[in-house]
Scaffold this motif. Structure first.
Motif, PDB file in Angstrom:
ATOM      1  N   ASP A   1       0.829  -1.281  -0.297  1.00  0.00           N
ATOM      2  CA  ASP A   1       0.000  -0.043   0.045  1.00  0.00           C
ATOM      3  C   ASP A   1       0.819   1.317   0.057  1.00  0.00           C
ATOM      4  OD1 ASP A   1      -2.142  -1.443   0.172  1.00  0.00           O
ATOM      5  OD2 ASP A   1      -2.091  -1.684   2.360  1.00  0.00           O
ATOM      6  N   ARG A   2       2.163   1.056   0.001  1.00  0.00           N
ATOM      7  CA  ARG A   2       3.029   2.226   0.164  1.00  0.00           C
ATOM      8  C   ARG A   2       2.878   3.269  -0.716  1.00  0.00           C
ATOM      9  NH1 ARG A   2       7.885   0.139   3.874  1.00  0.00           N
ATOM     10  NH2 ARG A   2       6.963  -0.486   5.805  1.00  0.00           N
ATOM     11  N   GLU A   3       2.782   3.093  -2.062  1.00  0.00           N
ATOM     12  CA  GLU A   3       2.668   3.920  -3.209  1.00  0.00           C
ATOM     13  C   GLU A   3       1.274   4.782  -3.139  1.00  0.00           C
ATOM     14  OE1 GLU A   3       4.307   3.037  -7.158  1.00  0.00           O
ATOM     15  OE2 GLU A   3       2.423   3.284  -7.906  1.00  0.00           O
ATOM     16  N   ALA A   4       0.214   3.989  -2.877  1.00  0.00           N
ATOM     17  CA  ALA A   4      -1.052   4.827  -2.620  1.00  0.00           C
ATOM     18  C   ALA A   4      -1.083   5.738  -1.471  1.00  0.00           C
ATOM     19  CB  ALA A   4      -2.270   3.709  -2.667  1.00  0.00           C
ATOM     20  N   VAL A   5      -0.585   5.303  -0.453  1.00  0.00           N
ATOM     21  CA  VAL A   5      -0.481   6.210   0.853  1.00  0.00           C
ATOM     22  C   VAL A   5       0.300   7.260   0.449  1.00  0.00           C
ATOM     23  CG1 VAL A   5       0.062   6.258   3.141  1.00  0.00           C
ATOM     24  CG2 VAL A   5      -1.186   4.221   2.215  1.00  0.00           C
TER      25      VAL A   5
ATOM     26  N   ASP B   1      -1.459  10.162  -1.168  1.00  0.00           N
ATOM     27  CA  ASP B   1      -2.419  10.763  -0.339  1.00  0.00           C
ATOM     28  C   ASP B   1      -1.688  11.672   0.634  1.00  0.00           C
ATOM     29  OD1 ASP B   1      -4.453   9.835  -1.530  1.00  0.00           O
ATOM     30  OD2 ASP B   1      -4.868   8.185  -0.170  1.00  0.00           O
ATOM     31  N   GLN B   2      -0.503  11.150   1.350  1.00  0.00           N
ATOM     32  CA  GLN B   2      -0.002  11.777   2.390  1.00  0.00           C
ATOM     33  C   GLN B   2       1.171  12.733   1.890  1.00  0.00           C
ATOM     34  OE1 GLN B   2       1.345   9.053   5.261  1.00  0.00           O
ATOM     35  NE2 GLN B   2      -0.838   8.325   5.871  1.00  0.00           N
TER      36      GLN B   2
ATOM     37  N   ARG C   1       2.181  18.768  -4.449  1.00  0.00           N
ATOM     38  CA  ARG C   1       1.649  19.314  -5.463  1.00  0.00           C
ATOM     39  C   ARG C   1       0.740  20.695  -5.260  1.00  0.00           C
ATOM     40  NH1 ARG C   1       3.308  20.306  -9.430  1.00  0.00           N
ATOM     41  NH2 ARG C   1       3.270  18.509 -10.928  1.00  0.00           N
ATOM     42  N   ARG C   2       0.097  20.779  -4.060  1.00  0.00           N
ATOM     43  CA  ARG C   2      -0.642  21.967  -3.690  1.00  0.00           C
ATOM     44  C   ARG C   2       0.246  23.050  -3.437  1.00  0.00           C
ATOM     45  NH1 ARG C   2      -3.303  19.937   0.840  1.00  0.00           N
ATOM     46  NH2 ARG C   2      -4.463  18.527  -0.321  1.00  0.00           N
ATOM     47  N   GLN C   3       1.326  22.807  -2.804  1.00  0.00           N
ATOM     48  CA  GLN C   3       2.269  23.807  -2.557  1.00  0.00           C
ATOM     49  C   GLN C   3       3.118  24.239  -3.758  1.00  0.00           C
ATOM     50  OE1 GLN C   3       2.457  24.506   0.581  1.00  0.00           O
ATOM     51  NE2 GLN C   3       4.304  26.191   0.761  1.00  0.00           N
ATOM     52  N   PHE C   4       3.369  23.522  -4.683  1.00  0.00           N
ATOM     53  CA  PHE C   4       4.030  23.841  -5.949  1.00  0.00           C
ATOM     54  C   PHE C   4       3.381  23.671  -7.030  1.00  0.00           C
ATOM     55  CE2 PHE C   4       7.151  22.751  -2.367  1.00  0.00           C
ATOM     56  CZ  PHE C   4       7.778  24.096  -2.147  1.00  0.00           C
ATOM     57  N   PRO C   5       2.407  24.378  -7.540  1.00  0.00           N
ATOM     58  CA  PRO C   5       1.539  23.682  -8.551  1.00  0.00           C
ATOM     59  C   PRO C   5       2.230  23.476 -10.030  1.00  0.00           C
ATOM     60  CG  PRO C   5       0.931  25.896  -7.667  1.00  0.00           C
ATOM     61  CD  PRO C   5       1.821  25.541  -6.927  1.00  0.00           C
ATOM     62  N   ASN C   6       3.475  24.511  -9.941  1.00  0.00           N
ATOM     63  CA  ASN C   6       4.150  24.289 -11.509  1.00  0.00           C
ATOM     64  C   ASN C   6       5.490  23.498 -11.514  1.00  0.00           C
ATOM     65  OD1 ASN C   6       2.122  25.938 -12.616  1.00  0.00           O
ATOM     66  ND2 ASN C   6       3.006  27.686 -11.625  1.00  0.00           N
ATOM     67  N   LEU C   7       5.845  22.743 -10.225  1.00  0.00           N
ATOM     68  CA  LEU C   7       6.673  22.031 -10.150  1.00  0.00           C
ATOM     69  C   LEU C   7       6.643  20.725 -11.207  1.00  0.00           C
ATOM     70  CD1 LEU C   7       9.354  21.355  -8.758  1.00  0.00           C
ATOM     71  CD2 LEU C   7       8.183  20.375  -7.063  1.00  0.00           C
TER      72      LEU C   7
ATOM     73  N   THR D   1       1.057   1.157  -9.498  1.00  0.00           N
ATOM     74  CA  THR D   1      -0.220   0.890  -9.129  1.00  0.00           C
ATOM     75  C   THR D   1      -1.214   1.536 -10.044  1.00  0.00           C
ATOM     76  OG1 THR D   1      -0.254   2.686  -7.759  1.00  0.00           O
ATOM     77  CG2 THR D   1       0.175   0.638  -6.655  1.00  0.00           C
ATOM     78  N   LYS D   2      -2.410   0.969 -10.019  1.00  0.00           N
ATOM     79  CA  LYS D   2      -3.561   1.629 -10.637  1.00  0.00           C
ATOM     80  C   LYS D   2      -3.709   2.881 -10.000  1.00  0.00           C
ATOM     81  CE  LYS D   2      -8.314   1.146 -12.219  1.00  0.00           C
ATOM     82  NZ  LYS D   2      -8.795   2.491 -11.657  1.00  0.00           N
ATOM     83  N   ASP D   3      -3.831   3.057  -8.701  1.00  0.00           N
ATOM     84  CA  ASP D   3      -3.777   4.303  -8.059  1.00  0.00           C
ATOM     85  C   ASP D   3      -2.892   5.459  -8.690  1.00  0.00           C
ATOM     86  OD1 ASP D   3      -5.065   3.130  -5.251  1.00  0.00           O
ATOM     87  OD2 ASP D   3      -3.816   1.814  -6.206  1.00  0.00           O
TER      88      ASP D   3
END
Ligand code: NCD
Ligand code: ZN
Length: 350
Positions: free
Chosen positions: A149-153, A156-157, A163-169, A178-180
């Motif tokens: 599960d480490r990729e899917a987690v 999220d975490q 991405r939120r902090q650096f929208p253009n990175l 994974t499919k996730d």
């Protein structure tokens, strides 16, 4: 049935070359089929500064056979002490192409990696500003998160907050398993891309665990269940510009994999292009192999597509697996895809 395919010369956007004798033995397998490669910095000690990268690049160039045309693209190993000024200078001078995040403890030689992501935010801010790709080993390391599960987690975490902090990175989610991960990348704009390995298109976790423990199919991130392999195949063969080849070819001496605590990594670069042609043929998407192996990567990295070409040919008889690589310290096994491979690289025209 199509028997021949000509594509622009491929590149490998995620490769481990090691150093010393192993480098000289494994490098020709890459340089004969790939014109460029993103070279991973997880040596011991790691490639942390631009000067380290220049030294390592010189070692790689000295080991490249004269008849091959190959450019190693260098990557810095991100630590909590990485200097943003050095990163910026190295990128703007053309000495380094990207920076790699190894969460501390996630994989081979990741001890010097990052524990607290917020500590590296100043470096990410500079990279966002100069358009430098941030390559991510996307697995959390918490002992209470199941390894499958480490990729899917991680998405999220860790990834969504970055991405939120650096929208253009520019972010490359490395060796997606994974499919996730596929769904996440598809939900993003073109600032996010992902590499997919050869082996994750071919094996699921059964290869590693059925019929006895199979150390030569153990790599990180570990292969997952079949539904994930199918999602990866669909993404890789779709032609979507956000997915491109990173073999994650990671040579280890056989005795260190065949051990009570075997190390992670699959050496697949000797037969990757042949196996990929077979996979794309199986998916009836041979025409998209060039996008995956030769076009989508340079587009993301803002580089020109190689002008040389590779010809792949199909024969009726399946080909033999290439022989193990021999070094003074032991052999390196070549990835066995456990399926007939009818394709081979038949010509290179620079
Ligand atoms: C890599 C290695 O051996 O350096 N191993 C692997 O299983 N892929 C490290 C990595 O890319 O995680
Ligand atoms: Zn790797």
């Amino acid at each position: 049935m199509q028997n021949q395919l000509t594509i622009a010369m491929p590149d490998d956007w995620h490769l481990h070359l090691r150093n010393g004798e192993v480098l000289t033995k494994v490098l020709p397998y890459t340089s004969r089929h790939f014109q460029r490669a993103i070279v991973m910095p997880n040596l011991q000690p790691p490639v942390i500064t631009t000067q380290d990268a220049k030294n390592y690049q010189a070692e790689i160039c000295a080991a490249t056979p004269a008849e091959h045309k190959f450019t190693p693209l260098m990557v810095l190993y991100l630590t909590e002490g990485t200097s943003a000024a050095d990163v910026k200078q190295g990128f703007l001078a053309g000495d380094v192409a990207a920076v790699k995040l190894y969460p501390a403890g996630a994989t081979t030689n990741s001890d010097a990696g990052v524990k607290d992501l917020e500590k590296i935010y100043p470096v990410l801010a500079v990279m966002e500003e100069i358009g430098m790709p941030f390559l991510v080993h996307g697995e959390v390391v918490d002992s209470n998160v199941d390894i499958f599960d480490r990729e899917a987690v991680f998405i999220d975490q860790k990834l969504i907050p970055i991405r939120r902090q650096f929208p253009n990175l520019k972010i490359v989610f490395e060796h997606l398993t994974t499919k996730d991960g596929v769904d996440y990348v598809r939900s993003c704009d073109s600032h996010t891309a992902a590499t997919i390995t050869t082996h994750h298109l071919v094996i699921n976790r059964n290869a590693m665990l059925v019929g006895g423990i199979q150390p030569h199919y153990y790599c990180l991130p570990v292969a997952k269940r079949e539904l994930h392999r199918l999602a990866l195949r669909e993404a890789a063969t779709s032609g979507d510009h956000r997915f491109f080849l990173g073999t994650d070819s990671a040579p280890h001496l056989a005795q260190f994999k065949e051990s009570a605590c075997g190390c992670a990594g699959i050496f697949n670069v000797a037969n990757s292009m042949a196996i990929l042609a077979q996979v794309f043929e199986q998916e009836r998407q041979l025409d998209n192999l060039e996008k995956f192996a030769s076009i989508n990567g340079p587009e993301f990295y803002n580089l020109a597509v190689n002008s040389g070409t590779m010809v792949l040919s199909r024969s009726d008889t399946a080909l033999a697996l290439p022989a193990d690589v021999k070094t003074a310290a032991g052999n390196i096994k070549i990835f066995d895809p456990q399926m007939p491979v009818h394709w081979q690289v038949s010509a290179i025209n620079y």
